[in-house]
Write a protein that holds these residues in place. Structure first.
Motif, PDB file in Angstrom:
ATOM      1  N   ASN A  94      63.133  36.335 114.575  1.00  0.00           N
ATOM      2  CA  ASN A  94      62.407  36.872 113.412  1.00  0.00           C
ATOM      3  C   ASN A  94      62.293  38.377 113.415  1.00  0.00           C
ATOM      4  O   ASN A  94      61.763  38.951 112.478  1.00  0.00           O
ATOM      5  CB  ASN A  94      60.991  36.292 113.383  1.00  0.00           C
ATOM      6  N   SER A  95      62.735  39.011 114.502  1.00  0.00           N
ATOM      7  CA  SER A  95      62.511  40.452 114.630  1.00  0.00           C
ATOM      8  C   SER A  95      63.511  41.019 115.626  1.00  0.00           C
ATOM      9  O   SER A  95      64.204  40.263 116.329  1.00  0.00           O
ATOM     10  CB  SER A  95      61.095  40.713 115.144  1.00  0.00           C
ATOM     11  N   GLY A  96      63.521  42.346 115.691  1.00  0.00           N
ATOM     12  CA  GLY A  96      64.415  43.023 116.616  1.00  0.00           C
ATOM     13  C   GLY A  96      64.066  42.761 118.065  1.00  0.00           C
ATOM     14  O   GLY A  96      64.932  42.469 118.895  1.00  0.00           O
ATOM     15  N   THR A  97      62.781  42.856 118.371  1.00  0.00           N
ATOM     16  CA  THR A  97      62.371  42.703 119.769  1.00  0.00           C
ATOM     17  C   THR A  97      62.721  41.308 120.288  1.00  0.00           C
ATOM     18  O   THR A  97      63.138  41.138 121.435  1.00  0.00           O
ATOM     19  CB  THR A  97      60.872  43.052 119.932  1.00  0.00           C
ATOM     20  N   GLU A  98      62.619  40.305 119.427  1.00  0.00           N
ATOM     21  CA  GLU A  98      62.983  38.940 119.850  1.00  0.00           C
ATOM     22  C   GLU A  98      64.487  38.786 120.046  1.00  0.00           C
ATOM     23  O   GLU A  98      64.928  38.015 120.909  1.00  0.00           O
ATOM     24  CB  GLU A  98      62.540  37.929 118.792  1.00  0.00           C
ATOM     25  N   SER A 128      65.506  55.388 125.145  1.00  0.00           N
ATOM     26  CA  SER A 128      65.928  54.242 124.335  1.00  0.00           C
ATOM     27  C   SER A 128      64.709  53.563 123.719  1.00  0.00           C
ATOM     28  O   SER A 128      63.573  53.786 124.136  1.00  0.00           O
ATOM     29  CB  SER A 128      66.717  53.255 125.199  1.00  0.00           C
ATOM     30  N   PHE A 129      64.970  52.739 122.717  1.00  0.00           N
ATOM     31  CA  PHE A 129      63.919  51.913 122.114  1.00  0.00           C
ATOM     32  C   PHE A 129      64.484  50.539 121.823  1.00  0.00           C
ATOM     33  O   PHE A 129      65.477  50.414 121.110  1.00  0.00           O
ATOM     34  CB  PHE A 129      63.375  52.533 120.822  1.00  0.00           C
ATOM     35  N   HIS A 130      63.824  49.504 122.380  1.00  0.00           N
ATOM     36  CA  HIS A 130      64.318  48.149 122.176  1.00  0.00           C
ATOM     37  C   HIS A 130      63.242  47.201 121.659  1.00  0.00           C
ATOM     38  O   HIS A 130      63.461  45.993 121.641  1.00  0.00           O
ATOM     39  CB  HIS A 130      64.927  47.602 123.466  1.00  0.00           C
ATOM     40  N   GLY A 131      62.063  47.725 121.259  1.00  0.00           N
ATOM     41  CA  GLY A 131      61.030  46.857 120.706  1.00  0.00           C
ATOM     42  C   GLY A 131      59.733  46.972 121.469  1.00  0.00           C
ATOM     43  O   GLY A 131      59.616  47.748 122.420  1.00  0.00           O
ATOM     44  N   ARG A 132      58.728  46.173 121.041  1.00  0.00           N
ATOM     45  CA  ARG A 132      57.372  46.354 121.552  1.00  0.00           C
ATOM     46  C   ARG A 132      56.802  45.149 122.292  1.00  0.00           C
ATOM     47  O   ARG A 132      55.632  45.159 122.655  1.00  0.00           O
ATOM     48  CB  ARG A 132      56.441  46.712 120.384  1.00  0.00           C
ATOM     49  N   LEU A 180      72.169  49.211 125.594  1.00  0.00           N
ATOM     50  CA  LEU A 180      72.007  50.527 124.971  1.00  0.00           C
ATOM     51  C   LEU A 180      72.177  50.442 123.463  1.00  0.00           C
ATOM     52  O   LEU A 180      72.758  49.482 122.951  1.00  0.00           O
ATOM     53  CB  LEU A 180      73.011  51.536 125.541  1.00  0.00           C
ATOM     54  N   GLU A 181      71.648  51.469 122.787  1.00  0.00           N
ATOM     55  CA  GLU A 181      71.835  51.614 121.345  1.00  0.00           C
ATOM     56  C   GLU A 181      73.076  52.498 121.126  1.00  0.00           C
ATOM     57  O   GLU A 181      73.072  53.635 121.573  1.00  0.00           O
ATOM     58  CB  GLU A 181      70.636  52.321 120.705  1.00  0.00           C
ATOM     59  N   PRO A 182      74.101  52.011 120.419  1.00  0.00           N
ATOM     60  CA  PRO A 182      75.257  52.871 120.131  1.00  0.00           C
ATOM     61  C   PRO A 182      74.872  54.151 119.378  1.00  0.00           C
ATOM     62  O   PRO A 182      75.523  55.173 119.535  1.00  0.00           O
ATOM     63  CB  PRO A 182      76.160  51.982 119.286  1.00  0.00           C
ATOM     64  N   GLY A 185      67.888  55.522 117.961  1.00  0.00           N
ATOM     65  CA  GLY A 185      67.106  55.710 116.739  1.00  0.00           C
ATOM     66  C   GLY A 185      65.784  56.412 116.981  1.00  0.00           C
ATOM     67  O   GLY A 185      65.643  57.613 116.755  1.00  0.00           O
ATOM     68  N   GLU A 186      64.816  55.658 117.499  1.00  0.00           N
ATOM     69  CA  GLU A 186      63.459  56.190 117.697  1.00  0.00           C
ATOM     70  C   GLU A 186      63.458  57.430 118.584  1.00  0.00           C
ATOM     71  O   GLU A 186      62.661  58.343 118.388  1.00  0.00           O
ATOM     72  CB  GLU A 186      62.547  55.139 118.354  1.00  0.00           C
ATOM     73  N   GLY A 187      64.349  57.436 119.576  1.00  0.00           N
ATOM     74  CA  GLY A 187      64.370  58.532 120.544  1.00  0.00           C
ATOM     75  C   GLY A 187      64.911  59.835 119.975  1.00  0.00           C
ATOM     76  O   GLY A 187      65.009  60.830 120.687  1.00  0.00           O
ATOM     77  N   PHE A 213      74.718  45.654 123.121  1.00  0.00           N
ATOM     78  CA  PHE A 213      74.435  46.748 122.192  1.00  0.00           C
ATOM     79  C   PHE A 213      73.227  46.355 121.353  1.00  0.00           C
ATOM     80  O   PHE A 213      73.210  45.274 120.758  1.00  0.00           O
ATOM     81  CB  PHE A 213      75.634  47.017 121.273  1.00  0.00           C
ATOM     82  N   ASP A 214      72.239  47.239 121.325  1.00  0.00           N
ATOM     83  CA  ASP A 214      71.090  47.051 120.438  1.00  0.00           C
ATOM     84  C   ASP A 214      71.406  47.768 119.131  1.00  0.00           C
ATOM     85  O   ASP A 214      71.323  48.985 119.040  1.00  0.00           O
ATOM     86  CB  ASP A 214      69.820  47.605 121.092  1.00  0.00           C
ATOM     87  N   GLU A 215      71.807  46.979 118.143  1.00  0.00           N
ATOM     88  CA  GLU A 215      72.153  47.538 116.826  1.00  0.00           C
ATOM     89  C   GLU A 215      71.112  47.133 115.788  1.00  0.00           C
ATOM     90  O   GLU A 215      71.417  46.945 114.615  1.00  0.00           O
ATOM     91  CB  GLU A 215      73.559  47.088 116.408  1.00  0.00           C
ATOM     92  N   VAL A 216      69.868  46.995 116.255  1.00  0.00           N
ATOM     93  CA  VAL A 216      68.791  46.621 115.345  1.00  0.00           C
ATOM     94  C   VAL A 216      68.654  47.676 114.238  1.00  0.00           C
ATOM     95  O   VAL A 216      68.468  47.338 113.062  1.00  0.00           O
ATOM     96  CB  VAL A 216      67.471  46.435 116.115  1.00  0.00           C
ATOM     97  N   GLN A 217      68.795  48.957 114.616  1.00  0.00           N
ATOM     98  CA  GLN A 217      68.672  50.031 113.624  1.00  0.00           C
ATOM     99  C   GLN A 217      70.044  50.520 113.133  1.00  0.00           C
ATOM    100  O   GLN A 217      70.228  50.803 111.951  1.00  0.00           O
ATOM    101  CB  GLN A 217      67.878  51.205 114.220  1.00  0.00           C
ATOM    102  N   SER A 218      71.014  50.606 114.044  1.00  0.00           N
ATOM    103  CA  SER A 218      72.310  51.209 113.692  1.00  0.00           C
ATOM    104  C   SER A 218      73.243  50.231 112.993  1.00  0.00           C
ATOM    105  O   SER A 218      74.276  50.642 112.466  1.00  0.00           O
ATOM    106  CB  SER A 218      72.991  51.742 114.961  1.00  0.00           C
ATOM    107  N   ALA A 242      68.686  43.095 113.515  1.00  0.00           N
ATOM    108  CA  ALA A 242      67.451  42.731 112.788  1.00  0.00           C
ATOM    109  C   ALA A 242      67.334  43.744 111.643  1.00  0.00           C
ATOM    110  O   ALA A 242      68.319  43.969 110.953  1.00  0.00           O
ATOM    111  CB  ALA A 242      66.218  42.729 113.679  1.00  0.00           C
ATOM    112  N   LYS A 243      66.184  44.382 111.487  1.00  0.00           N
ATOM    113  CA  LYS A 243      65.960  45.404 110.443  1.00  0.00           C
ATOM    114  C   LYS A 243      66.746  45.107 109.152  1.00  0.00           C
ATOM    115  O   LYS A 243      66.345  44.247 108.397  1.00  0.00           O
ATOM    116  CB  LYS A 243      66.226  46.795 111.003  1.00  0.00           C
ATOM    117  N   GLY A 244      67.881  45.787 108.907  1.00  0.00           N
ATOM    118  CA  GLY A 244      68.598  45.620 107.643  1.00  0.00           C
ATOM    119  C   GLY A 244      69.140  44.224 107.383  1.00  0.00           C
ATOM    120  O   GLY A 244      69.468  43.891 106.246  1.00  0.00           O
TER     121      GLY A 244
END
Ligand SMILES: *Cc1c(COP(=O)(O)O)cnc(C)c1O
Length: 391
Positions: A94-98, A128-132, A180-182, A185-187, A213-218, A242-244
């Motif tokens: 349901n979300s990026g962190t999951e 990096s940022f991968h969720g909360r 890693l995030e390709p 984002g947050e950073g 690859f964490d492409e939740v934002q990218s 996730a996100k988009g």
């Protein structure tokens, strides 16, 4: 404003009642140009007709069954995501962190399954940022996010962003994989070079490590490719999206190769809501738009226009703007002064953006932003620069 909501979001002062395309409206019809897009979520803007139609139709058909049963809408979405990427299998959350959590579990389970239960540690990068949720905050170790929350190191080893040798040196016989995030984002918007990504891929291959690859934002078209890494021809074993993906409806996904997915046998993982037909119907409609002819080239055109405009303003106002970083419509304007003041000055001009690390302000417009909306954002940025340079 009095509120019954917790104060963790700092009690925002702006309240919106409706949105249309790239614009948000207050109850008394004040209009803002929304270059946050719900933090890269509303990839087609607010209330896109195709998404409204998809959710209306699906809401009259089937909302939710849980994953006790299969449904054609979710099956179709999974199939399309695999056809459009490196992946063979998909888990919906349901979300990026999951989505990230699922990938962490799969990395460990993969080595457990292959007789190496000691291989549990995961390498992450600084900023990096991968969720909360608990595992992602332990992975990222942002001091603001972990204070008072963590027990031990939870099995993560962090190395300096961009330092391939440090990453190689941190690999031990307990390492399971790398995340890693390709494009960070947050950073602070920071695209990884193809060379760096290739180096990490090669290290993973040498040591039988899984690369995520964490492409939740990218992802989901943000950089002008469905997933940012596709620009470089380097493929992961796992990917978080996730996100988009849901264009504003909550949905996340963990994509994987067959090799890794094979260890997720019945009962190993689950989610009650994950990928329910309502969410999957909207995500299918998002994919229809993103894969329509000409969509990605248009993202690249709009990106070029926006970046050229920012570049010109950075030259005209060197005391305010240092320049920009980014890819596609994931752009960080680097402030020469304070990014908080730049953000506030933009908001004064009725343009909404998001703060990021590296003293930057993120511009994340809807991917279908028009040329005139970009002109409007650039005019607002110029007015904000003029204001700040006169202080
Ligand atoms: C936003 C984000 C997440 C977390 O997504 P949530 O839906 O807020 O849980 C994870 N990774 C990256 C790169 C993100 O940008």
């Amino acid at each position: 404003m009095t509120t019954a909501l917790m104060a963790n979001y700092g009690n925002p002062s702006l309240q919106f009642t409706h949105g249309k395309g790239s614009f948000l409206y207050t109850a008394d019809e004040e209009v803002y140009l929304d270059f946050t897009a719900g933090i890269a979520v509303n990839c087609l803007g607010h209330c896109h007709p195709a998404l409204v139609k998809a959710i209306q139709t699906q809401s009259e058909t089937l909302w939710h069954t849980s994953n006790l049963f299969s449904n054609p809408v979710t099956e179709r979405l999974a199939k399309r995501l695999t056809e459009l990427s490196f992946a063979d299998r998909v888990f919906f959350a349901n979300s990026g962190t999951e989505a990230v959590e699922c990938g962490f579990k799969m990395m460990r389970r993969y080595h457990y399954h292959h007789g190496n239960p000691q291989r549990q540690r995961i390498i992450t990068l600084t900023e990096s940022f991968h969720g909360r949720t608990l595992a992602p905050i332990a992975a990222c170790r942002n001091p603001l996010h972990i204070e008072g929350f963590l027990v031990g190191d939870s099995g993560f080893d962090q190395v300096r962003y961009g330092d391939l040798q440090a990453l190689a040196d941190s690999i031990t016989d307990k390492t399971a994989g790398v995340i890693l995030e390709p494009v960070q984002g947050e950073g602070g918007i920071r695209p990884a070079t193809a060379e760096y990504l290739r180096g990490i891929r090669e290290l993973c291959d040498q040591h039988d490590l899984l690369l995520m690859f964490d492409e939740v934002q990218s992802g989901m078209g943000r950089t002008g490719h469905l997933f940012a890494h596709q620009a470089h021809g380097i493929e992961p074993d796992l990917l978080a999206s996730a996100k988009g993906l849901g264009g504003g409806f909550p949905i996340g996904a963990c994509l994987s190769t067959e090799k890794v997915a094979a260890v997720m046998t019945a009962g190993t993982h689950g989610s009650t809501f994950g990928g329910n037909p309502l969410a999957a119907a909207v995500a299918n409609a998002v994919l229809d738009e993103l894969t329509s002819p000409g969509f990605m080239p248009q993202v690249k055109d709009r990106s070029q226009k926006l970046c050229q405009g920012i570049d010109a303003l950075a030259k005209a106002f060197p005391g305010v703007l240092k320049g920009y970083t980014g890819a596609g419509l994931m752009i960080g304007i680097v402030s020469a002064g304070s990014n908080a003041e730049l953000l506030a000055a933009l908001q004064q001009q009725k343009v909404l953006a998001v703060k990021a690390g590296g003293n930057s302000v993120r511009l994340l417009p809807p991917l279908n932003v028009s040329e005139s909306e970009i002109d409007q954002a650039l005019a607002a940025l110029e007015a904000a620069c003029r204001h700040l340079s006169q202080q």
